[in-house]
Design a protein around this motif. Structure first.
Motif, PDB file in Angstrom:
ATOM      1  N   LEU A 109       0.856  -1.179   0.000  1.00  0.00           N
ATOM      2  CA  LEU A 109       0.000   0.000   0.000  1.00  0.00           C
ATOM      3  C   LEU A 109       0.896   1.234   0.000  1.00  0.00           C
ATOM      4  O   LEU A 109       1.664   1.442   0.935  1.00  0.00           O
ATOM      5  CB  LEU A 109      -0.916  -0.042   1.239  1.00  0.00           C
ATOM      6  N   VAL A 110       0.784   2.056  -1.052  1.00  0.00           N
ATOM      7  CA  VAL A 110       1.633   3.239  -1.203  1.00  0.00           C
ATOM      8  C   VAL A 110       0.751   4.486  -1.126  1.00  0.00           C
ATOM      9  O   VAL A 110      -0.105   4.702  -1.989  1.00  0.00           O
ATOM     10  CB  VAL A 110       2.397   3.217  -2.537  1.00  0.00           C
ATOM     11  N   VAL A 141      -0.452  -6.950   4.664  1.00  0.00           N
ATOM     12  CA  VAL A 141      -0.287  -5.607   4.105  1.00  0.00           C
ATOM     13  C   VAL A 141       1.063  -5.030   4.508  1.00  0.00           C
ATOM     14  O   VAL A 141       1.426  -5.028   5.691  1.00  0.00           O
ATOM     15  CB  VAL A 141      -1.421  -4.673   4.577  1.00  0.00           C
ATOM     16  N   SER A 142       1.823  -4.550   3.508  1.00  0.00           N
ATOM     17  CA  SER A 142       3.024  -3.748   3.735  1.00  0.00           C
ATOM     18  C   SER A 142       2.717  -2.332   3.248  1.00  0.00           C
ATOM     19  O   SER A 142       1.917  -2.147   2.327  1.00  0.00           O
ATOM     20  CB  SER A 142       4.218  -4.328   2.983  1.00  0.00           C
ATOM     21  N   MET A 143       3.351  -1.329   3.870  1.00  0.00           N
ATOM     22  CA  MET A 143       3.008   0.059   3.556  1.00  0.00           C
ATOM     23  C   MET A 143       4.259   0.876   3.274  1.00  0.00           C
ATOM     24  O   MET A 143       5.319   0.625   3.848  1.00  0.00           O
ATOM     25  CB  MET A 143       2.201   0.673   4.705  1.00  0.00           C
ATOM     26  N   ALA A 144       4.073   1.865   2.384  1.00  0.00           N
ATOM     27  CA  ALA A 144       5.133   2.819   2.061  1.00  0.00           C
ATOM     28  C   ALA A 144       4.516   4.204   2.024  1.00  0.00           C
ATOM     29  O   ALA A 144       3.396   4.392   1.537  1.00  0.00           O
ATOM     30  CB  ALA A 144       5.776   2.478   0.718  1.00  0.00           C
ATOM     31  N   ASP A 160      12.078   1.450  -3.291  1.00  0.00           N
ATOM     32  CA  ASP A 160      13.122   0.864  -2.450  1.00  0.00           C
ATOM     33  C   ASP A 160      12.641  -0.435  -1.822  1.00  0.00           C
ATOM     34  O   ASP A 160      13.398  -1.411  -1.718  1.00  0.00           O
ATOM     35  CB  ASP A 160      13.523   1.869  -1.368  1.00  0.00           C
ATOM     36  N   PHE A 161      11.376  -0.483  -1.424  1.00  0.00           N
ATOM     37  CA  PHE A 161      10.806  -1.706  -0.846  1.00  0.00           C
ATOM     38  C   PHE A 161      10.825  -2.840  -1.872  1.00  0.00           C
ATOM     39  O   PHE A 161      11.177  -3.988  -1.546  1.00  0.00           O
ATOM     40  CB  PHE A 161       9.372  -1.429  -0.383  1.00  0.00           C
ATOM     41  N   LEU A 162      10.454  -2.543  -3.101  1.00  0.00           N
ATOM     42  CA  LEU A 162      10.405  -3.577  -4.137  1.00  0.00           C
ATOM     43  C   LEU A 162      11.784  -4.121  -4.462  1.00  0.00           C
ATOM     44  O   LEU A 162      11.925  -5.278  -4.882  1.00  0.00           O
ATOM     45  CB  LEU A 162       9.757  -3.014  -5.402  1.00  0.00           C
ATOM     46  N   ALA A 217       7.834   3.662 -13.525  1.00  0.00           N
ATOM     47  CA  ALA A 217       9.108   3.077 -13.104  1.00  0.00           C
ATOM     48  C   ALA A 217       8.958   1.590 -12.804  1.00  0.00           C
ATOM     49  O   ALA A 217       9.840   0.782 -13.132  1.00  0.00           O
ATOM     50  CB  ALA A 217       9.624   3.818 -11.871  1.00  0.00           C
ATOM     51  N   ILE A 218       7.851   1.213 -12.197  1.00  0.00           N
ATOM     52  CA  ILE A 218       7.637  -0.202 -11.851  1.00  0.00           C
ATOM     53  C   ILE A 218       7.426  -1.041 -13.109  1.00  0.00           C
ATOM     54  O   ILE A 218       7.993  -2.134 -13.253  1.00  0.00           O
ATOM     55  CB  ILE A 218       6.430  -0.330 -10.900  1.00  0.00           C
TER      56      ILE A 218
END
Length: 355
Positions: free
Chosen positions: A8-9, A30-33, A41-43, A69-70
């Motif tokens: 989740l960004v 769920v991970s969050m940025a 950076d997380f990816l 970018a992704i």
């Protein structure tokens, strides 16, 4: 469902919190940025998520630039991206398809709409029916102002007027568009910051209120427990006093009935005589029973004594005969047998005396 975890960004804590709760209710990890840069950076340092929820407007790199970018990175290009925005238009939906965005989730998210998007995504992942970007994502991106000017120049060039400067009204429109975009971005940053501050403030107030409620509840429980113990002890004393008084009254009434005799329902003289006769007869029966039992016990003791004496005499003779031999000292053996017989007769006589 094949979707197990999500990234989740969003730069807003409130938005991240609201969407994360909806995702956790359907059993997603769920991970969050807090920014697009943090998400990239997380990816690069963590396992790839099954889906990315990307906010549209963020300070620095926005959601569309982060998606570019992704999708341009081969290691992350296959991750489905759901764009989260508060304003969903047909123009933006078409632009999202060009970048390979899977779907658009309108803010604030609704549980029903979120579930439908995830179910459709699970089906498309299993069948391999995910959208593919139609733009050249490796080309240098242009800003909104430059792209607008270029489009305007292209229109002018197609009309054969490429050497003529742009009209002032078009330049004014481009300038207004750029200023409006900058203002919207800045306003979004300010609102996100304000919401985050309000969220932190409300969270602290909620925690303080919860702490106060817990203290008040514990205090109320302690007071109730103490009052209950006091009333229980008081009730116990009252019940004990009432029971004692009741028994005392009953005993007094029973004593009075015994003293007044048959007229008041007590034990009369005739009843006392009958009770005495009954006790005498019971005592006589008990006496006879014990006498019979004593006689039988004495007889059994007499029999046991006689048998024991005979057994001892026999064993003594056998033991002596084994040691001295059957052919020697016959006179001594006769005398010993006679003495043992006299001893046995004495024991039998004594047993008879006891009987």
């Amino acid at each position: 469902m094949v979707i197990k975890n999500a990234l989740l960004v969003d730069d807003s804590k409130v938005a991240r919190f609201a969407l994360s709760k909806l995702l956790e209710k359907i059993n997603l990890d769920v991970s969050m940025a807090g920014s697009a840069e943090e998400a990239l950076d997380f990816l690069s340092t963590h396992d790839k998520p099954d889906v990315i929820f990307m906010d549209h407007l963020m300070p620095g790199m926005n959601g569309v630039e982060a998606t570019r970018a992704i999708k341009s990175n081969p290691s992350t290009a296959q991750i489905p991206i759901i764009m989260c925005t508060s304003k969903k238009t047909e123009e933006f939906a078409e632009e999202a398809k060009e970048y390979g965005i899977y779907s658009i989730l309108t803010k604030p998210p609704q549980p029903q709409g979120l579930s439908e998007i995830l179910e459709s995504l699970s089906s498309d992942v299993q069948t391999g029916n995910l959208p593919i970007p139609t733009l050249d994502l490796n080309a240098e991106p242009a800003t909104d102002t430059v792209s607008t000017i270029e489009r305007a120049q292209g229109v002018a060039g197609s009309a054969g007027e490429s050497s003529i400067p742009l009209p002032s009204d078009i330049i004014e429109q481009v300038a207004h568009s750029a200023v409006r975009t900058h203002i919207n971005t800045r306003l979004h940053e300010l609102l996100s910051s304000l919401f985050d501050e309000q969220y932190d403030h409300l969270k602290r107030l909620g925690e303080d209120a919860r702490h106060d409620q817990v203290n008040q509840f514990n205090e109320a429980i302690d007071n109730f427990r103490n009052e209950l113990n006091e009333r229980t002890n008081q009730l116990k004393d009252e019940v004990a006093a009432e029971v004692s008084l009741f028994l005392s009254n009953q005993l007094n009434e029973f004593r009075k009935e015994l003293e007044t005799g048959g007229s008041s329902g007590g034990i009369s003289a005739e009843q006392m005589e009958e009770l005495k006769d009954h006790m005498t007869s019971v005592q006589s029966i008990d006496t006879e029973f014990w006498q019979t039992l004593q006689t039988e016990a004495i007889q059994q003791a007499h029999d046991i004594s006689r048998e024991t004496a005979e057994d001892i005499a026999q064993r003594t003779i056998d033991l002596y005969a084994q040691k001295q031999g059957a052919s020697s000292n016959k006179a001594y053996m006769v005398a010993l047998a006679t003495s043992i017989g006299v001893f046995a007769a004495g024991i039998a006589f004594l047993s008879g005396m006891l009987g």
